[in-house]
Design a protein around this motif. Structure first.
Motif, mmCIF file in Angstrom:
data_model
loop_
_atom_site.group_PDB
_atom_site.id
_atom_site.type_symbol
_atom_site.label_atom_id
_atom_site.label_comp_id
_atom_site.label_asym_id
_atom_site.label_seq_id
_atom_site.Cartn_x
_atom_site.Cartn_y
_atom_site.Cartn_z
ATOM 1 N N CYS A 5 -42.525 1.949 14.354
ATOM 2 C CA CYS A 5 -43.084 0.881 14.968
ATOM 3 C C CYS A 5 -43.165 1.021 16.547
ATOM 4 C CB CYS A 5 -42.636 -0.350 14.463
ATOM 5 S SG CYS A 5 -40.626 -0.534 14.818
ATOM 6 N N HIS A 9 -43.815 -4.289 17.675
ATOM 7 C CA HIS A 9 -43.776 -4.807 16.548
ATOM 8 C C HIS A 9 -42.154 -4.446 15.887
ATOM 9 C CE1 HIS A 9 -48.219 -4.320 16.589
ATOM 10 N NE2 HIS A 9 -47.970 -5.513 16.100
ATOM 11 N N LEU A 12 -40.848 -7.306 13.721
ATOM 12 C CA LEU A 12 -41.722 -7.505 12.599
ATOM 13 C C LEU A 12 -40.957 -6.526 11.578
ATOM 14 C CD1 LEU A 12 -43.959 -8.567 10.428
ATOM 15 C CD2 LEU A 12 -45.519 -6.951 11.846
ATOM 16 N N CYS A 40 -47.372 3.481 15.637
ATOM 17 C CA CYS A 40 -46.782 2.414 14.847
ATOM 18 C C CYS A 40 -47.771 2.070 13.773
ATOM 19 C CB CYS A 40 -47.105 1.127 15.901
ATOM 20 S SG CYS A 40 -46.663 -0.296 15.280
ATOM 21 N N GLU A 41 -46.964 1.629 12.615
ATOM 22 C CA GLU A 41 -47.619 1.087 11.288
ATOM 23 C C GLU A 41 -48.496 -0.093 11.237
ATOM 24 O OE1 GLU A 41 -45.068 1.610 8.072
ATOM 25 O OE2 GLU A 41 -43.872 3.437 8.696
ATOM 26 N N TYR A 42 -48.335 -0.887 12.401
ATOM 27 C CA TYR A 42 -49.113 -2.086 12.552
ATOM 28 C C TYR A 42 -50.296 -2.086 13.618
ATOM 29 C CZ TYR A 42 -44.854 -3.420 10.111
ATOM 30 O OH TYR A 42 -43.802 -3.486 9.250
ATOM 31 N N CYS A 43 -49.995 -1.036 14.472
ATOM 32 C CA CYS A 43 -51.136 -1.040 15.447
ATOM 33 C C CYS A 43 -51.220 0.889 15.929
ATOM 34 C CB CYS A 43 -50.825 -1.526 16.776
ATOM 35 S SG CYS A 43 -49.414 -1.059 17.844
#
Length: 58
Positions: A5, A9, A12, A40-43
């Motif tokens: 991340c 993030h 999170l 990042c795994e979220y963005c």
């Protein structure tokens, strides 16, 4: 469980480890070389932290 991340993030990712694995997460800051290859795994930002329920992923 391992989550790559960015700075934005990290909270999170910590919450996900706590919720899914019911354990205190391990937070490791990655080096610059590692940053070039993962995002990042979220963005799409570069990875700054690896949050996991295990030790030594860098």
């Amino acid at each position: 469980m391992v989550i790559h991340c960015c700075e934005e993030h990290v909270e999170l990712a910590i919450d996900v480890i706590i919720d899914e694995k019911e354990t205190f997460p391990v937070l490791e800051k990655v080096n610059i070389i590692h940053n070039l290859y993962t995002t990042c795994e979220y963005c799409d930002k570069p990875t700054v932290y690896i949050v996991s329920n295990e030790r030594s992923h860098t």
